[in-house]
Enzyme design. Structure first.
Site, PDB file in Angstrom:
ATOM      1  N   ARG A  32      13.961  -3.087  -7.623  1.00 22.76           N
ATOM      2  CA  ARG A  32      12.534  -2.861  -7.854  1.00 22.76           C
ATOM      3  C   ARG A  32      12.307  -2.609  -9.338  1.00 22.76           C
ATOM      4  O   ARG A  32      13.120  -1.970 -10.017  1.00 22.76           O
ATOM      5  CB  ARG A  32      12.014  -1.683  -7.025  1.00 22.76           C
ATOM      6  CG  ARG A  32      12.327  -1.825  -5.541  1.00 22.76           C
ATOM      7  CD  ARG A  32      11.609  -0.799  -4.714  1.00 22.76           C
ATOM      8  NE  ARG A  32      10.187  -1.124  -4.593  1.00 22.76           N
ATOM      9  CZ  ARG A  32       9.324  -0.389  -3.899  1.00 22.76           C
ATOM     10  NH1 ARG A  32       9.733   0.709  -3.295  1.00 22.76           N
ATOM     11  NH2 ARG A  32       8.061  -0.737  -3.810  1.00 22.76           N
ATOM     12  N   PRO A  79       0.835  -1.204   0.000  1.00 24.21           N
ATOM     13  CA  PRO A  79       0.000   0.000   0.000  1.00 24.21           C
ATOM     14  C   PRO A  79       0.869   1.253   0.000  1.00 24.21           C
ATOM     15  O   PRO A  79       1.792   1.384   0.811  1.00 24.21           O
ATOM     16  CB  PRO A  79      -0.794  -0.129   1.301  1.00 24.21           C
ATOM     17  CG  PRO A  79      -0.799  -1.587   1.611  1.00 24.21           C
ATOM     18  CD  PRO A  79       0.529  -2.095   1.119  1.00 24.21           C
ATOM     19  N   GLU A  80       0.593   2.148  -0.932  1.00 20.29           N
ATOM     20  CA  GLU A  80       1.325   3.397  -1.019  1.00 20.29           C
ATOM     21  C   GLU A  80       0.415   4.527  -0.546  1.00 20.29           C
ATOM     22  O   GLU A  80      -0.667   4.282  -0.014  1.00 20.29           O
ATOM     23  CB  GLU A  80       1.832   3.591  -2.444  1.00 20.29           C
ATOM     24  CG  GLU A  80       2.769   2.454  -2.878  1.00 20.29           C
ATOM     25  CD  GLU A  80       3.304   2.598  -4.295  1.00 20.29           C
ATOM     26  OE1 GLU A  80       3.103   3.665  -4.904  1.00 20.29           O
ATOM     27  OE2 GLU A  80       3.916   1.640  -4.799  1.00 20.29           O
ATOM     28  N   ARG A 129      22.315  15.747  -6.219  1.00 19.26           N
ATOM     29  CA  ARG A 129      22.130  14.302  -6.062  1.00 19.26           C
ATOM     30  C   ARG A 129      22.541  13.584  -7.349  1.00 19.26           C
ATOM     31  O   ARG A 129      22.055  13.899  -8.430  1.00 19.26           O
ATOM     32  CB  ARG A 129      20.685  13.967  -5.726  1.00 19.26           C
ATOM     33  CG  ARG A 129      20.226  14.574  -4.409  1.00 19.26           C
ATOM     34  CD  ARG A 129      19.006  13.881  -3.879  1.00 19.26           C
ATOM     35  NE  ARG A 129      18.580  14.464  -2.609  1.00 19.26           N
ATOM     36  CZ  ARG A 129      17.779  13.868  -1.740  1.00 19.26           C
ATOM     37  NH1 ARG A 129      17.305  12.661  -2.006  1.00 19.26           N
ATOM     38  NH2 ARG A 129      17.442  14.450  -0.612  1.00 19.26           N
ATOM     39  N   HIS A 168      -4.472 -14.519   9.737  1.00 16.89           N
ATOM     40  CA  HIS A 168      -3.752 -13.269   9.515  1.00 16.89           C
ATOM     41  C   HIS A 168      -4.466 -12.060  10.110  1.00 16.89           C
ATOM     42  O   HIS A 168      -4.059 -10.928   9.854  1.00 16.89           O
ATOM     43  CB  HIS A 168      -3.532 -13.058   8.019  1.00 16.89           C
ATOM     44  CG  HIS A 168      -2.848 -14.210   7.344  1.00 16.89           C
ATOM     45  ND1 HIS A 168      -1.631 -14.697   7.763  1.00 16.89           N
ATOM     46  CD2 HIS A 168      -3.226 -14.985   6.289  1.00 16.89           C
ATOM     47  CE1 HIS A 168      -1.270 -15.716   6.998  1.00 16.89           C
ATOM     48  NE2 HIS A 168      -2.224 -15.913   6.107  1.00 16.89           N
ATOM     49  N   LYS A 222       2.870   7.254   4.650  1.00 15.22           N
ATOM     50  CA  LYS A 222       2.127   5.993   4.626  1.00 15.22           C
ATOM     51  C   LYS A 222       1.653   5.580   6.014  1.00 15.22           C
ATOM     52  O   LYS A 222       1.187   4.455   6.198  1.00 15.22           O
ATOM     53  CB  LYS A 222       2.995   4.885   4.020  1.00 15.22           C
ATOM     54  CG  LYS A 222       3.416   5.156   2.576  1.00 15.22           C
ATOM     55  CD  LYS A 222       4.282   4.023   2.047  1.00 15.22           C
ATOM     56  CE  LYS A 222       4.821   4.339   0.655  1.00 15.22           C
ATOM     57  NZ  LYS A 222       5.670   3.238   0.141  1.00 15.22           N
TER      58      LYS A 222
END
Length: 297
Positions: free
Chosen positions: A287, A2-3, A178, A106, A58
């Site tokens: 990712r 979940p974002e 960066r 769960h 989050k």
């Protein structure tokens, strides 16, 4: 995982069913989450009233107000407001049940919510935390609201993407110097929070920026496009109930559907919706990243 959109969808779904209710009981079935659920949690929460539900990145932040009798009794932690910090981890959900099914393997924690002082006509409900992989977290903090930004889990988070201060100039300053790829810099979350893997790929596509571009080399103009794209992508995802790739459902059990119309995410080899070029997939920091080699440069 979940974002930000999924967490915000959960927050909005909980509001009408949870705020103002009294925590009549707390049932903890498994304490072995990302951080162990403290043994005192049941005693700390029982009797408190859920005041507000906020979100920071989050994290869901449930304000837990002391019961009236504790307030009248005087000072001390039991007489002061506190906050329940909830992180959904990779597979966590919070659902509201008027009549909950029997708990499964769960289903780690239930809050039994009765009517509160301002919700006298409300029927009891159960707020249930489910997390198959147990990477989520449920933590109590007695901090006052003014001290919450200094909490160790919140203090290093970047600005919220819907904060009026977040714009191209903010992003440009944060990325200056960066050398890492722009996608990795966004995922770090210290410049702007909540732009996770799905929405990072989508935002970069909308801004026309290749995800491997060095963050510090982005011009102010490109950062302005990216800031707009981040906001638009996240707002659209929230409006569509988030993305359900595997486990996520909202507080009422409904799935999100943003993923059905993604421009690039999880579309490797499929034609770009804009130019028809096959979408490419690469790995960045273990990712998956998806992009269009023609539209993004």
């Amino acid at each position: 995982m979940p974002e930000l959109p999924e967490v915000e969808v959960t927050r909005r779904g909980l509001l009408p069913h949870v705020v103002g209710r009294r925590i009549a009981d707390v049932i903890v079935r498994h304490r072995g989450l990302r951080w162990p659920v403290e043994p005192e949690l049941e005693a700390r929460l029982t009797g408190r009233i859920i005041g507000r539900i906020e979100r920071r990145g989050k994290y869901l932040l449930l304000e837990c107000l002391p019961p009236a009798d504790a307030t009248r009794a005087g000072t001390g932690e039991d007489a002061a407001p506190g906050w329940l910090l909830v992180h959904l981890g990779m597979t966590g959900t919070l659902r509201v049940y008027p009549a909950p099914p029997a708990p499964g393997a769960h289903d780690h924690l239930d809050l039994l919510l009765a009517a509160g002082p301002d919700t006298a006509e409300a029927e009891p409900v159960v707020l249930r935390f489910r997390d198959p992989r147990r990477f989520g977290a449920i933590l109590w903090t007695p901090l006052a609201e003014s001290d919450l930004p200094g909490h160790p889990l919140l203090s290093r988070l970047g600005i919220e993407p819907f904060d009026p201060r977040f714009d191209g100039a903010w992003l440009h300053r944060g990325m200056r110097g960066r050398s890492m790829a722009i996608k990795q810099a966004l995922l770090a979350g210290d410049v702007v929070v909540g732009v996770g893997n799905i929405y990072c790929s989508e935002s970069l596509f909308r801004a026309g920026i290749r995800p491997t571009t060095q963050a510090g080399r982005l011009s102010l103009a490109r950062c302005e496009k990216l800031a707009v794209a981040v906001r638009e992508t996240l707002a659209e995802a929230i409006a569509r109930g988030g993305s359900t790739l595997r486990d996520f459902v909202g507080s009422d059990g409904s799935s999100g559907y943003f993923q059905l119309d993604c421009f690039v995410y999880d579309r490797a080899g499929e034609p770009c919706r804009i130019c028809g070029t096959p979408i490419r997939q690469i790995l960045q920091g273990q990712r998956s990243t998806f992009y269009c080699p023609h539209c993004q440069h």
